[in-house]
Design a protein around this motif. Sequence first.
Motif, PDB file in Angstrom:
ATOM      1  N   ARG A  76      36.222  41.376  49.651  1.00 18.99           N
ATOM      2  CA  ARG A  76      37.643  41.543  49.967  1.00 18.99           C
ATOM      3  C   ARG A  76      38.535  40.615  49.156  1.00 18.99           C
ATOM      4  NH1 ARG A  76      38.950  41.406  56.185  1.00 18.99           N
ATOM      5  NH2 ARG A  76      37.905  39.387  55.951  1.00 18.99           N
ATOM      6  N   SER A  77      38.120  39.378  48.936  1.00 19.64           N
ATOM      7  CA  SER A  77      38.975  38.411  48.251  1.00 19.64           C
ATOM      8  C   SER A  77      38.892  38.500  46.732  1.00 19.64           C
ATOM      9  CB  SER A  77      38.628  36.991  48.707  1.00 19.64           C
ATOM     10  OG  SER A  77      37.266  36.711  48.449  1.00 19.64           O
ATOM     11  N   HIS A  78      38.084  39.433  46.202  1.00 16.12           N
ATOM     12  CA  HIS A  78      37.933  39.517  44.748  1.00 16.12           C
ATOM     13  C   HIS A  78      38.262  40.905  44.205  1.00 16.12           C
ATOM     14  CE1 HIS A  78      35.699  35.810  45.652  1.00 16.12           C
ATOM     15  NE2 HIS A  78      36.042  35.457  44.440  1.00 16.12           N
ATOM     16  N   GLY A  79      39.115  41.620  44.901  1.00 18.28           N
ATOM     17  CA  GLY A  79      39.546  42.922  44.413  1.00 18.28           C
ATOM     18  C   GLY A  79      40.521  42.838  43.256  1.00 18.28           C
ATOM     19  N   TYR A  80      41.143  41.653  43.058  1.00 15.51           N
ATOM     20  CA  TYR A  80      42.100  41.488  41.962  1.00 15.51           C
ATOM     21  C   TYR A  80      41.469  41.757  40.600  1.00 15.51           C
ATOM     22  CZ  TYR A  80      39.719  37.035  41.313  1.00 15.51           C
ATOM     23  OH  TYR A  80      38.755  36.079  41.093  1.00 15.51           O
ATOM     24  N   THR A  81      40.166  41.622  40.513  1.00 15.98           N
ATOM     25  CA  THR A  81      39.484  41.749  39.226  1.00 15.98           C
ATOM     26  C   THR A  81      39.583  43.156  38.642  1.00 15.98           C
ATOM     27  OG1 THR A  81      37.454  42.203  40.417  1.00 15.98           O
ATOM     28  CG2 THR A  81      37.832  39.927  39.756  1.00 15.98           C
ATOM     29  N   VAL A  82      39.740  44.180  39.496  1.00 16.62           N
ATOM     30  CA  VAL A  82      39.739  45.563  39.012  1.00 16.62           C
ATOM     31  C   VAL A  82      41.125  46.195  39.029  1.00 16.62           C
ATOM     32  CG1 VAL A  82      37.329  45.946  39.633  1.00 16.62           C
ATOM     33  CG2 VAL A  82      39.123  46.462  41.300  1.00 16.62           C
ATOM     34  N   ARG A  83      42.144  45.457  39.412  1.00 15.65           N
ATOM     35  CA  ARG A  83      43.483  46.056  39.499  1.00 15.65           C
ATOM     36  C   ARG A  83      43.956  46.609  38.167  1.00 15.65           C
ATOM     37  NH1 ARG A  83      45.912  41.069  42.952  1.00 15.65           N
ATOM     38  NH2 ARG A  83      44.940  41.578  44.961  1.00 15.65           N
ATOM     39  N   ALA A 128      41.121  56.200  39.951  1.00 15.99           N
ATOM     40  CA  ALA A 128      40.205  55.158  40.430  1.00 15.99           C
ATOM     41  C   ALA A 128      40.818  54.499  41.644  1.00 15.99           C
ATOM     42  CB  ALA A 128      39.935  54.132  39.331  1.00 15.99           C
ATOM     43  N   ARG A 129      39.977  53.890  42.466  1.00 17.21           N
ATOM     44  CA  ARG A 129      40.462  53.182  43.639  1.00 17.21           C
ATOM     45  C   ARG A 129      39.540  52.023  43.964  1.00 17.21           C
ATOM     46  NH1 ARG A 129      39.948  57.143  48.804  1.00 17.21           N
ATOM     47  NH2 ARG A 129      41.054  55.366  49.706  1.00 17.21           N
ATOM     48  N   HIS A 130      40.048  51.136  44.799  1.00 16.55           N
ATOM     49  CA  HIS A 130      39.314  49.928  45.174  1.00 16.55           C
ATOM     50  C   HIS A 130      38.923  49.990  46.642  1.00 16.55           C
ATOM     51  CE1 HIS A 130      39.437  45.762  46.964  1.00 16.55           C
ATOM     52  NE2 HIS A 130      38.427  45.690  46.135  1.00 16.55           N
ATOM     53  N   PRO A 189      33.620  41.370  36.645  1.00 16.13           N
ATOM     54  CA  PRO A 189      34.387  40.491  35.759  1.00 16.13           C
ATOM     55  C   PRO A 189      35.880  40.676  35.956  1.00 16.13           C
ATOM     56  CG  PRO A 189      33.546  42.373  34.543  1.00 16.13           C
ATOM     57  CD  PRO A 189      32.929  42.452  35.906  1.00 16.13           C
ATOM     58  N   ALA A 190      36.613  39.579  35.886  1.00 14.61           N
ATOM     59  CA  ALA A 190      38.069  39.658  35.955  1.00 14.61           C
ATOM     60  C   ALA A 190      38.564  40.333  34.693  1.00 14.61           C
ATOM     61  CB  ALA A 190      38.667  38.264  36.094  1.00 14.61           C
ATOM     62  N   HIS A 191      39.140  41.507  34.851  1.00 18.43           N
ATOM     63  CA  HIS A 191      39.537  42.276  33.680  1.00 18.43           C
ATOM     64  C   HIS A 191      41.039  42.288  33.548  1.00 18.43           C
ATOM     65  CE1 HIS A 191      38.715  45.132  30.463  1.00 18.43           C
ATOM     66  NE2 HIS A 191      39.884  45.640  30.785  1.00 18.43           N
ATOM     67  N   GLY A 192      41.497  41.903  32.382  1.00 17.39           N
ATOM     68  CA  GLY A 192      42.930  41.894  32.129  1.00 17.39           C
ATOM     69  C   GLY A 192      43.192  41.781  30.654  1.00 17.39           C
ATOM     70  N   SER A 193      44.295  41.144  30.308  1.00 11.04           N
ATOM     71  CA  SER A 193      44.697  41.041  28.910  1.00 11.04           C
ATOM     72  C   SER A 193      44.061  39.811  28.297  1.00 11.04           C
ATOM     73  CB  SER A 193      46.214  40.958  28.819  1.00 11.04           C
ATOM     74  OG  SER A 193      46.624  40.804  27.489  1.00 11.04           O
ATOM     75  N   HIS A 194      43.147  40.013  27.368  1.00  9.89           N
ATOM     76  CA  HIS A 194      42.476  38.899  26.692  1.00  9.89           C
ATOM     77  C   HIS A 194      43.209  38.538  25.403  1.00  9.89           C
ATOM     78  CE1 HIS A 194      38.923  38.766  29.218  1.00  9.89           C
ATOM     79  NE2 HIS A 194      38.903  40.082  29.199  1.00  9.89           N
ATOM     80  N   GLY A 195      43.139  37.260  25.058  1.00  7.73           N
ATOM     81  CA  GLY A 195      43.517  36.865  23.713  1.00  7.73           C
ATOM     82  C   GLY A 195      44.981  36.663  23.456  1.00  7.73           C
TER      83      GLY A 195
END
Length: 325
Positions: free
Chosen positions: A8-15, A24-26, A260-266
């Motif tokens: 529950r506390s780590h759903g931010y990783t797939v937003r 897609a959904r969480h 994995p926390a997925h977002g904008s890399h670099g």
Amino acid sequence: MINFVTTRSHGYTVRHLIRQLGNARHWSYERLFRQKELRSGTWVFTDHERLSHFEIALAAGVANRLERGGARVLNHPARVLGRHDLLKALHAAGINCFSAWRCESQPRPNAFPVFIRNEFDHLSADFELIADQPALEAALSRMKANGIPLAGKLVIEYAGQEVSPGVWQRFATYRVGDRLIAHHNVVDFRWAAKDVQDKQRLLAHPMLATFVENERRFVVGNLYEDVLRRAFDLAGIDYGRADFSLVDERPQIFEINTNPAHGSHGAIYRETHPGRVETQKLSEDRLYAALRDVDLPAGGRIGLDDPALLPQQAFRRLFTGLKRA
């Protein structure tokens, strides 16, 4: 429909992924365990190391029912190796030159230095390198004296190599179904390379252009695919990100993160090195394409009222009761 299941506390990783994919959904495990039925489609189970043994058994029961109902399941909870077992398997297979021991098992590593980390999270910065066996035994004794349990902690042999004096690197490759995607390369001034803290120092580094080119070659060529596929297969992981370094040009895999926390890399390169932005766009486009390839339409409903899921049903009743209290 791709369904990502996280704690529950780590759903931010797939937003970010969900926004980009659209279809897609969480789900949290807590919510999943309260369902009486689910829709078919693609289900991605993550965060295995953050679940209790009881929760792993519940999740495996749900995954079994989903598979029997025609859904596609990635990272079946009964098949994914934990961090300790994976590191042991990678060493035994000759992929990693280092190994790991549980802290409570009176560890005697084969080589030093070593470091201690949790088995149940992904914190990977500011590890203390421990020089020898007496220092390790003293560190473990201090932990016990300070009331820190040894259970859930690992002793891991250090395996790293500078890419330039005082600079280390970490590569990241995703797996989605049968596809592997070389994704990015981080350079840092700490041996446990994560996200560089001194951005200006990196931008001023005389080898910055080389670092950027190294990442471009890694992503464009999808380098080290064969050895990483072996590692993912050993791990039983169909979706996740392998984080690894190079020692004498050999990948040394220190974890495969199923969430994995997925977002904008670099972002640190964008003002002066637009070439890295193009590289990242390529890796992101490949990742989204691979996810769309494993996406199955949301089909019929799959009932979870199954004798194999009796423990799950009991948990659901308990959780619902607590929620109402």
